[in-house]
Design an enzyme around this catalytic site. Structure first.
Site, mmCIF file in Angstrom:
data_model
loop_
_atom_site.group_PDB
_atom_site.id
_atom_site.type_symbol
_atom_site.label_atom_id
_atom_site.label_comp_id
_atom_site.label_asym_id
_atom_site.label_seq_id
_atom_site.Cartn_x
_atom_site.Cartn_y
_atom_site.Cartn_z
ATOM 1 N N GLN A 57 -0.255 -6.147 -5.781
ATOM 2 C CA GLN A 57 0.891 -6.036 -4.877
ATOM 3 C C GLN A 57 0.446 -5.801 -3.436
ATOM 4 O O GLN A 57 1.074 -5.058 -2.698
ATOM 5 C CB GLN A 57 1.805 -4.899 -5.349
ATOM 6 N N CYS A 58 -0.600 -6.464 -3.046
ATOM 7 C CA CYS A 58 -1.199 -6.303 -1.733
ATOM 8 C C CYS A 58 -0.961 -7.563 -0.910
ATOM 9 O O CYS A 58 -0.807 -8.657 -1.457
ATOM 10 C CB CYS A 58 -2.708 -6.070 -1.909
ATOM 11 N N ALA A 59 -0.951 -7.427 0.395
ATOM 12 C CA ALA A 59 -0.805 -8.596 1.268
ATOM 13 C C ALA A 59 -1.955 -9.584 1.072
ATOM 14 O O ALA A 59 -1.804 -10.770 1.358
ATOM 15 C CB ALA A 59 -0.741 -8.152 2.724
#
Length: 182
Positions: A57-59
């Site tokens: 769930q990271c950029a």
């Protein structure tokens, strides 16, 4: 003068200790696999391994695609790309099962992947503790990359902003593969 000699001796001892630590080998490390069982780094002896701490769930999660491309490009020559999911930056899914399903469905990953691990701090997995001790490397964010040469030593590290298929990463991988092949 005595204080100077004590400082000099301590400094030399630290340098000798760092040199010994820098020669430490990660091939004895075991990691829990996301599929169950253990991943033995010794199974990849003589092969370069790119270790990447990941988060779903990271950029930077889109880098999974480029990591798979890097793996597909160089795996026949011996490169291993190892994804190490971690929630140290509070951006990972709740379970290894969710991570595995997400990575397979969204990115079609077939590279080796560990269970969710702690990568920094007092409870860091021994692999990352070794990175800290031998190279002073502690991930500052998700998708930091560590290239381990065929000899088990750290070749290079990169931060999250360095794309897996960037020239610096590919050049270092190609050099490590060439060294392994010679």
């Amino acid at each position: 003068m005595r204080a100077f000699l004590v400082c000099l001796f301590i400094g030399l001892a630290q340098v000798i200790g760092l040199a010994q630590a820098a020669s430490a080998d990660v091939r004895d490390v075991q990691l829990p696999s996301i599929d169950g069982g253990m991943i033995e780094m010794s199974d990849w002896e003589g092969r370069p391994v790119l270790v990447v701490n990941t988060a779903s769930q990271c950029a930077y999660t889109g880098q999974y695609e480029a990591l798979q491309t890097l793996y597909d490009t160089y795996r026949e020559r011996g490169l291993v790309v190892l994804a190490v999911p971690s929630d140290d930056f509070r951006q990972e899914l709740d379970s290894a099962e969710e991570v595995r399903e997400f990575c397979e469905m969204a990115f079609g990953l077939d590279m080796p992947m560990t269970d969710i691990l702690t990568i920094k701090g007092a409870n860091a997995h021994p692999l990352y503790e070794g990175f800290r001790e031998t190279a002073g490397f502690v991930p500052r964010w998700n998708f930091n990359k560590v290239l381990i040469g065929a000899d088990g030593r750290i070749v290079e590290t990169w931060g999250a902003r360095t794309a897996p298929m960037s020239r610096p990463v590919r050049s270092a991988v190609e050099a490590a593969l060439a060294q392994a092949e010679s």
